[in-house]
Design an enzyme around this catalytic site. Sequence first.
Site, short mmCIF file in Angstrom:
data_model
loop_
_atom_site.label_atom_id
_atom_site.label_comp_id
_atom_site.label_asym_id
_atom_site.label_seq_id
_atom_site.Cartn_x
_atom_site.Cartn_y
_atom_site.Cartn_z
CB CYS A 26 -0.93 0.01 1.21
SG CYS A 26 -0.06 0.10 2.79
CB CYS A 29 4.70 -0.36 1.50
SG CYS A 29 3.80 -1.56 2.50
CB CYS A 366 -1.89 -0.53 13.82
SG CYS A 366 -1.10 -0.58 12.21
CB CYS A 368 -2.54 -1.51 8.72
SG CYS A 368 -0.76 -1.38 8.91
CG ASP A 410 -19.98 14.54 -31.05
OD1 ASP A 410 -20.62 15.48 -31.55
OD2 ASP A 410 -19.19 13.82 -31.68
CB THR A 412 -20.81 12.51 -36.00
OG1 THR A 412 -21.90 13.25 -36.53
CG2 THR A 412 -20.17 11.67 -37.10
CG ASP A 608 -15.85 10.56 -32.06
OD1 ASP A 608 -16.45 11.65 -32.09
OD2 ASP A 608 -15.73 9.81 -33.05
CG ASP A 694 -3.50 -4.01 13.05
OD1 ASP A 694 -3.83 -3.03 12.38
OD2 ASP A 694 -2.45 -4.65 12.87
#
Length: 714
Positions: A26, A29, A366, A368, A410, A412, A608, A694
């Site tokens: 995560c 770390c 903790c 975590c 849009d 087209t 697009d 935890d």
Amino acid sequence: MHSEAQPFVDDETCPELKFRVTGMDCGSCAAKVENAMARLPGFVEAAVSVPLQTMTLRHDGRIEPAAVMRQVRALGFCAELADRQDAERPPAKAAQAWSLRAGPALACGLALAVAYGIGRMFPQAQEIALILSLLVGLVPVAGRAFAAARTGSPFSIELLMTIAAVGAVLIGATEEAAAVVFLFLIGEMLEGVAAGRARQSIGALTGLVPDVALMEEKGVAQPIPAARVVPGMILLVRPGDRIAADGDIVDGVGAIDEAPVTGESVPRRKGPGDAVFAGTINTDGVLRMRATSRAADNTIARIVRLVEEAQESKAPTARFIDRFARIYTPFIVGIAALVAVLPPLVFGGAWDVWVYRGLALLLIGCPCALVISTPAAIAAGLATGARRGLLVKGGAVLEALCKLDYVAFDKTGTLTRGRPVITDIVPLAGHKPAAILSRAAALEAGSSHPFARAVLDAAAAEGVPVPPAVDARALAGEGVEARLGGERLFLGSLRAGAARAALSQSALGEASRLNDAGKTVSVLMAGERAIGLLALRDEPRPDAREGLANLKALGVETIMLTGDHARTAQAIGGGLGIAVKAELMPQDKLEAVRAAQRNGRHVGVVGDGINDAPALAAADIGIAMGGGTDVALETADAAVLHGRVGDVAQLIALSRAVMRNIHVNIGVALGLKAVFLVTTIAGVTGLWPAILADTGATVLVTANAMRLLRWRGG
């Protein structure tokens, strides 16, 4: 991040070192690794990627790779020097995370079992045996804790765990301390495996592309590495083969199984001119295709690259929780210290009882589970979307999608296919539709004009013959004429046809009806007689009406913003049941978006083309349709790669599913901690429940987030 202690260094000229860093689960770390790098002399900048399991380190030339690897390994992660290609390989699989975490857990478990066995045979030696088994698991944890504290991450779970275990031994709770360390290591192992699943689901996409392609040259097919495929190369795809590159079919018809890339369960029949994607499967027929991209730029590679980049972008909720955790953890440490010392000092409580409760609070506190609750769900959501062709450029975008209540399309190439098709053939003077289509196709053979393409596609679909015409010539602004079987044919506009011969009232009435439906009408003439009318229109995508209905079911209002003629736009919009604003310039689309935002709407724009780019950029969320221009794809926040209108609703549904998951995760993380906080202070629960609160919460929220990998659509 930058170290303020370093002198100014020109970042553009700094040398780079790239490392493969495995074992990170995560953002916390990654923060430990970045903090550790900042302590190295010569450090300039570090970019640590948890999804890619890599680190790019910029320095002033004084940093040695060996020093970096020592520092990273001291934190409990694996590090090795990598070149650019290594760094771009898929991240470590869950099995690798298992092997990294499993060793300490299994060693501690075995030592604990031996200690219990010794205690049964020699009760007087049980305490020493338990301490030794405790050390087997605690020594590596403590080493990581002190390495993190020394390099700028003092409030780590490893340090809290070390303090709690040592404190428990000092007050005589050795058995609990040993068991808690073992449970902690088991929890770490499960967290690593669970967190690796999202990375594995993305990395598995790269395995869809075959290693070998069949290149055709001078009528001979020979195998070459897929990595050597370049645009323009002709590839042969046999029945059952995976397609090795993005491209267009030039010859042959086959049913393409796109489930690995799009999730579609039914193969799609494709023929000349149709696009195919790398990683899909040709189930029948022999195809010849022209590659349109290199291996590094095919659809699969782009999905992987964009999702990995997106996972680095934190959602607002994740950023808030990170800030909260930086305050919350020291606060919990302070509370635990007060719980341990105040009751004995002020109220005369028993030291061993309150120190025990304070140590349990360290484990409960903790963060975590809380820290991982959001990024785990975001990563799983991004991975799931990518496998369905729904690309989202970051957690912030994924979170914002759930708020959309107004989506502008849009026309087209977005609500419509982007290419005209023949919709009506009206016979005149007793001729049959097939004969009219056959003659029109003969006139248009060899032309690349959109109308010609529509006529030839219709002729191929109906299986009508296309006889050869002679003396064909294009008439500027009018149409095309040629001779067929001694007869002079003309195909062109009504105005040009009427100049050649008067059209009947019935023919003019039919033409007017078709024009009112937003269709372009051409007349086919043989000599001086009109023998048929052909109507053409850019038709809606097959799923457009259903896709818009799905958005309505989600509570999202829709509107079409188009530069097309009002009559054509209203005809398309009326058939789809969507409000229309037509004949808009790009700045008009932009103003329509801003007007909706001024009215308090959360606006999404789907387009697009280049003319959609300003509106896409101004919208709260811009969504590019697959097959669109590079400008649209780069400007947009998200993309539906496979051009389905229904995928816009799927994007919003996925976002809402992710946010529900995050809210559940935060509730579980905080709820468990609140319950055990109260019960621990009250003396009802101790160290065992604390570590389960935890580690158990962390595993629960990660497992809940991984449920998103099985999401099948809203």
